[in-house]
Write an enzyme that holds these catalytic residues in place. Structure first.
Site, PDB file in Angstrom:
ATOM      1  N   TYR A 105       0.826  -1.200   0.000  1.00  0.00           N
ATOM      2  CA  TYR A 105       0.000   0.000   0.000  1.00  0.00           C
ATOM      3  C   TYR A 105       0.867   1.260   0.000  1.00  0.00           C
ATOM      4  O   TYR A 105       1.433   1.657   1.006  1.00  0.00           O
ATOM      5  CB  TYR A 105      -0.932   0.021   1.211  1.00  0.00           C
ATOM      6  CG  TYR A 105      -1.833  -1.179   1.346  1.00  0.00           C
ATOM      7  CD1 TYR A 105      -2.207  -1.939   0.241  1.00  0.00           C
ATOM      8  CD2 TYR A 105      -2.324  -1.565   2.593  1.00  0.00           C
ATOM      9  CE1 TYR A 105      -3.030  -3.043   0.369  1.00  0.00           C
ATOM     10  CE2 TYR A 105      -3.161  -2.661   2.731  1.00  0.00           C
ATOM     11  CZ  TYR A 105      -3.506  -3.400   1.615  1.00  0.00           C
ATOM     12  OH  TYR A 105      -4.318  -4.496   1.759  1.00  0.00           O
ATOM     13  N   HIS A 140       0.520 -12.346   1.287  1.00  0.00           N
ATOM     14  CA  HIS A 140      -0.311 -11.430   0.523  1.00  0.00           C
ATOM     15  C   HIS A 140      -0.390 -11.812  -0.955  1.00  0.00           C
ATOM     16  O   HIS A 140       0.620 -11.815  -1.660  1.00  0.00           O
ATOM     17  CB  HIS A 140       0.256 -10.019   0.659  1.00  0.00           C
ATOM     18  CG  HIS A 140      -0.679  -8.925   0.269  1.00  0.00           C
ATOM     19  ND1 HIS A 140      -0.278  -7.611   0.140  1.00  0.00           N
ATOM     20  CD2 HIS A 140      -2.010  -8.925  -0.004  1.00  0.00           C
ATOM     21  CE1 HIS A 140      -1.304  -6.861  -0.193  1.00  0.00           C
ATOM     22  NE2 HIS A 140      -2.370  -7.641  -0.307  1.00  0.00           N
TER      23      HIS A 140
END
Length: 335
Positions: free
Chosen positions: A61, A148
């Site tokens: 992010y 992830h």
């Protein structure tokens, strides 16, 4: 003003607990657009004031920016009173091709592209990622680590990442570990083949797409695995009381049949004084395998609004009417 007291559920097997709503902080990494300097510093305080005590982030992010900003927001808060998760699988390293003015917007983040991501699900990659995340967060520990998006790296995750996370958990470095993906099939295999204790499933257990109840949720219950559900608005169509003309579903234009179905759900809900976003948040929470719903937000006001979506009790008769009319799945209530 005292923060509201929210009910909690156990989260993993390491003694953690979370409330019904968690804050996913991708927007702090300038998702889609920069966050003004008078807005982003107020996001974590707004979440805390609203009673949120679970915060989820990732190196992905904003090329680490979300971790840095989240760490700054949490630094003065009592460490034992919140749960923090971040992710492994993408290592950040200097971008040799960077030129002044280049941004990461191709990956949806409006930040300078001075770094690049490299998929790395090896043991060394996991350990490096954890160390880098701790540095960016400026905190003393991470509670939960997720592998992830290993969609194209299932074998590498099984051979490298999960054994490394098991090692970290057995050493007490982390409390829990798992995987976060926007599909349920591989998550189900991870539940069956590893000793993870939490998974985060995005977009696959919602009012409009309950597909995870066919594989992931039964497997999670059988193995004692907690489930965090993300992307419950399916990228937008369920985020408003009525679908907008520009409504999106899974980041594309919403198909006409789903728009019509959402309108019908809204018609039924309106008669009970309930909104579609309230249903979208509370639908997954009805399932006994689900511990929390993680919601992103662009502003303090949106965070406050999101935190309140679990506060209004949805009448059982409303759920029954939606089920009887075939607008939502029955399995959440019957699980």
């Amino acid at each position: 003003m005292t923060a509201p007291t929210l009910s909690t559920r156990s989260y993993g097997r390491g003694g953690l607990s979370v409330g019904p709503i968690g804050y996913g902080v991708a927007a702090l990494g300038n998702l889609y657009a920069p966050r003004p300097d008078d807005v982003w510093p107020e996001c974590v305080p707004a979440a805390w004031q609203a009673g949120i005590r679970y915060f989820d982030t990732a190196p992905h992010y904003g090329l680490g920016l979300a971790e840095e900003r989240l760490g700054e927001g949490l630094r003065e808060l009592p460490r034992d009173e919140f749960v923090l998760s971040t992710k492994v699988g993408r290592v950040l390293e200097p971008n040799p091709d960077y030129r002044p003015g280049d941004t990461d917007i191709a990956n949806l983040f409006a930040v300078p592209a001075t770094l690049r991501r490299r998929f790395d699900f090896s043991r060394d990659g996991v350990l490096r990622s954890v160390e880098d995340s701790l540095t960016r967060l400026g905190l003393d520990r991470i509670d939960v680590l997720f592998v992830h998006d290993p969609d194209e790296h299932e074998r590498e995750a099984l051979d490298g990442a999960f054994p490394a996370l098991e090692e970290l958990r057995s050493q007490g470095v982390i409390r829990s570990y798992g995987a976060g993906m926007n599909q349920s099939a591989i998550l189900t295999r991870f539940v069956e083949r590893t000793d993870l204790d939490i998974v985060m499933c995005a977009g696959r257990y919602t009012l409009l797409d309950p597909s995870a109840e066919a594989d992931l949720l039964p497997a999670a219950r059988e193995r004692g695995v907690s489930v965090a559900v993300a992307a419950v608005f399916n990228s937008g169509i369920l985020a408003t009381d009525r679908p907008a003309s520009t409504a999106t579903f899974d980041y594309g234009a919403a198909p006409a049949d789903l728009v019509a179905r959402t309108e019908r759900i809204a018609d039924v809900a309106d008669a009970y004084g309930v909104t579609v976003p309230q249903l979208a948040v509370q639908f997954p929470l009805r399932h006994p395998a689900v511990s929390t719903v993680v919601l992103g937000a662009d502003s303090p006001a949106q965070i406050t609004r999101n935190a309140a979506l679990a506060d209004v009790a949805v009448p059982g008769d409303l759920w029954a009417e939606l089920e009887d009319s075939g607008l939502i799945s029955r399995k959440a209530a019957d699980a």
